[in-house]
Design a protein around this motif. Structure first.
Motif, PDB file in Angstrom:
ATOM      1  N   ILE A  17      18.279  60.773   5.956  1.00  0.00           N
ATOM      2  CA  ILE A  17      17.621  62.313   6.319  1.00  0.00           C
ATOM      3  C   ILE A  17      16.956  62.885   5.151  1.00  0.00           C
ATOM      4  O   ILE A  17      15.835  63.000   5.187  1.00  0.00           O
ATOM      5  N   ALA A  18      17.716  62.652   4.142  1.00  0.00           N
ATOM      6  CA  ALA A  18      17.022  63.850   3.120  1.00  0.00           C
ATOM      7  C   ALA A  18      16.162  62.768   2.079  1.00  0.00           C
ATOM      8  O   ALA A  18      15.054  63.710   2.200  1.00  0.00           O
ATOM      9  N   LEU A  19      15.866  61.540   2.818  1.00  0.00           N
ATOM     10  CA  LEU A  19      13.891  60.906   1.950  1.00  0.00           C
ATOM     11  C   LEU A  19      13.521  60.895   3.379  1.00  0.00           C
ATOM     12  O   LEU A  19      12.351  61.411   2.728  1.00  0.00           O
ATOM     13  N   VAL A  20      13.647  61.161   4.253  1.00  0.00           N
ATOM     14  CA  VAL A  20      12.543  61.445   5.527  1.00  0.00           C
ATOM     15  C   VAL A  20      11.963  62.819   5.568  1.00  0.00           C
ATOM     16  O   VAL A  20      10.907  63.191   5.278  1.00  0.00           O
ATOM     17  N   ALA A  21      13.735  63.562   5.587  1.00  0.00           N
ATOM     18  CA  ALA A  21      12.907  64.919   6.403  1.00  0.00           C
ATOM     19  C   ALA A  21      12.166  65.009   5.140  1.00  0.00           C
ATOM     20  O   ALA A  21      11.197  66.134   5.080  1.00  0.00           O
ATOM     21  N   GLY A  22      12.671  65.193   4.165  1.00  0.00           N
ATOM     22  CA  GLY A  22      12.202  66.074   2.701  1.00  0.00           C
ATOM     23  C   GLY A  22      10.919  65.735   2.006  1.00  0.00           C
ATOM     24  O   GLY A  22       9.936  65.671   2.061  1.00  0.00           O
ATOM     25  N   GLY A  23      10.472  63.836   2.692  1.00  0.00           N
ATOM     26  CA  GLY A  23       8.993  63.419   2.537  1.00  0.00           C
ATOM     27  C   GLY A  23       8.269  64.146   3.051  1.00  0.00           C
ATOM     28  O   GLY A  23       7.444  63.915   2.690  1.00  0.00           O
ATOM     29  N   ALA A  24       8.792  64.677   4.159  1.00  0.00           N
ATOM     30  CA  ALA A  24       7.783  64.739   5.414  1.00  0.00           C
ATOM     31  C   ALA A  24       7.283  66.123   5.249  1.00  0.00           C
ATOM     32  O   ALA A  24       6.266  66.469   5.908  1.00  0.00           O
ATOM     33  N   ALA A  26       7.683  67.483   2.634  1.00  0.00           N
ATOM     34  CA  ALA A  26       6.759  67.973   1.136  1.00  0.00           C
ATOM     35  C   ALA A  26       5.573  67.531   1.467  1.00  0.00           C
ATOM     36  O   ALA A  26       4.501  68.010   0.433  1.00  0.00           O
ATOM     37  N   GLY A  27       5.172  66.979   2.809  1.00  0.00           N
ATOM     38  CA  GLY A  27       3.695  66.291   3.011  1.00  0.00           C
ATOM     39  C   GLY A  27       3.342  65.112   2.112  1.00  0.00           C
ATOM     40  O   GLY A  27       2.387  64.698   2.288  1.00  0.00           O
ATOM     41  N   PHE A  28       4.468  64.446   2.182  1.00  0.00           N
ATOM     42  CA  PHE A  28       4.511  62.838   1.831  1.00  0.00           C
ATOM     43  C   PHE A  28       3.713  62.145   3.001  1.00  0.00           C
ATOM     44  O   PHE A  28       4.031  62.195   4.343  1.00  0.00           O
ATOM     45  N   ASP A  29       2.666  61.658   2.302  1.00  0.00           N
ATOM     46  CA  ASP A  29       1.980  60.637   3.701  1.00  0.00           C
ATOM     47  C   ASP A  29       2.491  59.657   4.413  1.00  0.00           C
ATOM     48  O   ASP A  29       2.894  58.274   3.825  1.00  0.00           O
ATOM     49  N   TRP A  30       3.537  59.385   5.287  1.00  0.00           N
ATOM     50  CA  TRP A  30       4.368  58.433   5.853  1.00  0.00           C
ATOM     51  C   TRP A  30       3.213  57.674   6.192  1.00  0.00           C
ATOM     52  O   TRP A  30       4.330  56.447   7.237  1.00  0.00           O
ATOM     53  N   THR A  31       1.903  57.546   6.627  1.00  0.00           N
ATOM     54  CA  THR A  31       1.093  56.440   7.469  1.00  0.00           C
ATOM     55  C   THR A  31       0.965  54.768   6.915  1.00  0.00           C
ATOM     56  O   THR A  31       0.880  54.412   7.391  1.00  0.00           O
ATOM     57  N   LEU A  35       4.162  55.877  10.161  1.00  0.00           N
ATOM     58  CA  LEU A  35       4.693  57.181  10.615  1.00  0.00           C
ATOM     59  C   LEU A  35       3.809  58.280  10.387  1.00  0.00           C
ATOM     60  O   LEU A  35       3.177  58.586   9.388  1.00  0.00           O
ATOM     61  N   SER A  36       4.058  59.142  11.334  1.00  0.00           N
ATOM     62  CA  SER A  36       2.854  60.180  11.618  1.00  0.00           C
ATOM     63  C   SER A  36       4.218  60.951  10.640  1.00  0.00           C
ATOM     64  O   SER A  36       5.329  61.057  10.877  1.00  0.00           O
ATOM     65  N   ASN A  37       4.057  62.808  10.713  1.00  0.00           N
ATOM     66  CA  ASN A  37       5.125  63.304   9.617  1.00  0.00           C
ATOM     67  C   ASN A  37       5.401  63.577  11.258  1.00  0.00           C
ATOM     68  O   ASN A  37       7.186  64.219  10.884  1.00  0.00           O
ATOM     69  N   GLU A  38       4.700  63.836  12.093  1.00  0.00           N
ATOM     70  CA  GLU A  38       6.185  64.619  13.364  1.00  0.00           C
ATOM     71  C   GLU A  38       6.700  63.102  13.896  1.00  0.00           C
ATOM     72  O   GLU A  38       7.913  63.427  14.377  1.00  0.00           O
ATOM     73  N   ALA A  39       6.015  61.757  13.296  1.00  0.00           N
ATOM     74  CA  ALA A  39       7.327  60.797  14.077  1.00  0.00           C
ATOM     75  C   ALA A  39       8.766  60.585  12.742  1.00  0.00           C
ATOM     76  O   ALA A  39       9.783  60.213  13.458  1.00  0.00           O
ATOM     77  N   ALA A  40       8.053  60.857  11.206  1.00  0.00           N
ATOM     78  CA  ALA A  40       9.280  61.192  10.784  1.00  0.00           C
ATOM     79  C   ALA A  40      10.312  62.555  11.468  1.00  0.00           C
ATOM     80  O   ALA A  40      11.231  61.534  10.424  1.00  0.00           O
ATOM     81  N   LEU A  41       9.999  63.509  11.459  1.00  0.00           N
ATOM     82  CA  LEU A  41      10.593  64.064  11.876  1.00  0.00           C
ATOM     83  C   LEU A  41      11.374  63.575  13.126  1.00  0.00           C
ATOM     84  O   LEU A  41      12.613  64.162  13.196  1.00  0.00           O
ATOM     85  N   LYS A  42      11.266  62.805  14.421  1.00  0.00           N
ATOM     86  CA  LYS A  42      11.575  62.608  14.790  1.00  0.00           C
ATOM     87  C   LYS A  42      12.866  61.965  14.560  1.00  0.00           C
ATOM     88  O   LYS A  42      13.821  61.444  14.674  1.00  0.00           O
ATOM     89  N   VAL A  43      12.208  60.530  13.720  1.00  0.00           N
ATOM     90  CA  VAL A  43      13.530  59.303  13.369  1.00  0.00           C
ATOM     91  C   VAL A  43      14.647  60.698  12.008  1.00  0.00           C
ATOM     92  O   VAL A  43      15.824  60.337  12.788  1.00  0.00           O
ATOM     93  N   THR A  44      14.206  61.480  11.518  1.00  0.00           N
ATOM     94  CA  THR A  44      15.274  62.386  11.091  1.00  0.00           C
ATOM     95  C   THR A  44      16.767  63.330  11.841  1.00  0.00           C
ATOM     96  O   THR A  44      17.138  63.321  11.911  1.00  0.00           O
TER      97      THR A  44
END
Length: 74
Positions: A17-24, A26-31, A35-44
């Motif tokens: 959770i810390a890795l995915v949410a923190g990255g999303a 903070a603006g980390f590019d999950w593409t 994953l988009s930022n929205e998808a990363a937050l859904k995973v969280t």
């Protein structure tokens, strides 16, 4: 397996959770990982829901609101 119990699983989920949410957040590019930022937050959110469900099954609803047992002295 002694090294994988529900407490260890919670710790792994907390780290994920810390890795995915923190990255999303903070603006980390999950593409890069598909994953988009929205998808990363859904995973969280799904991981956090999994933690709640694990607690509900392990401790029951009353155990989730009960005060914690005293810590052991070593």
């Amino acid at each position: 397996m002694k090294w994988l119990n529900t407490n260890a699983l919670h710790n792994y989920l907390n780290a994920a959770i810390a890795l995915v949410a923190g990255g999303a957040l903070a603006g980390f590019d999950w593409t890069l990982f598909g994953l988009s930022n929205e998808a990363a937050l859904k995973v969280t959110g799904s991981l956090a829901l999994a933690k709640i469900l694990i607690n509900a099954v392990r401790d029951g609803p009353t155990g989730m609101v009960a005060p914690p047992p005293p810590a052991e002295e070593k």
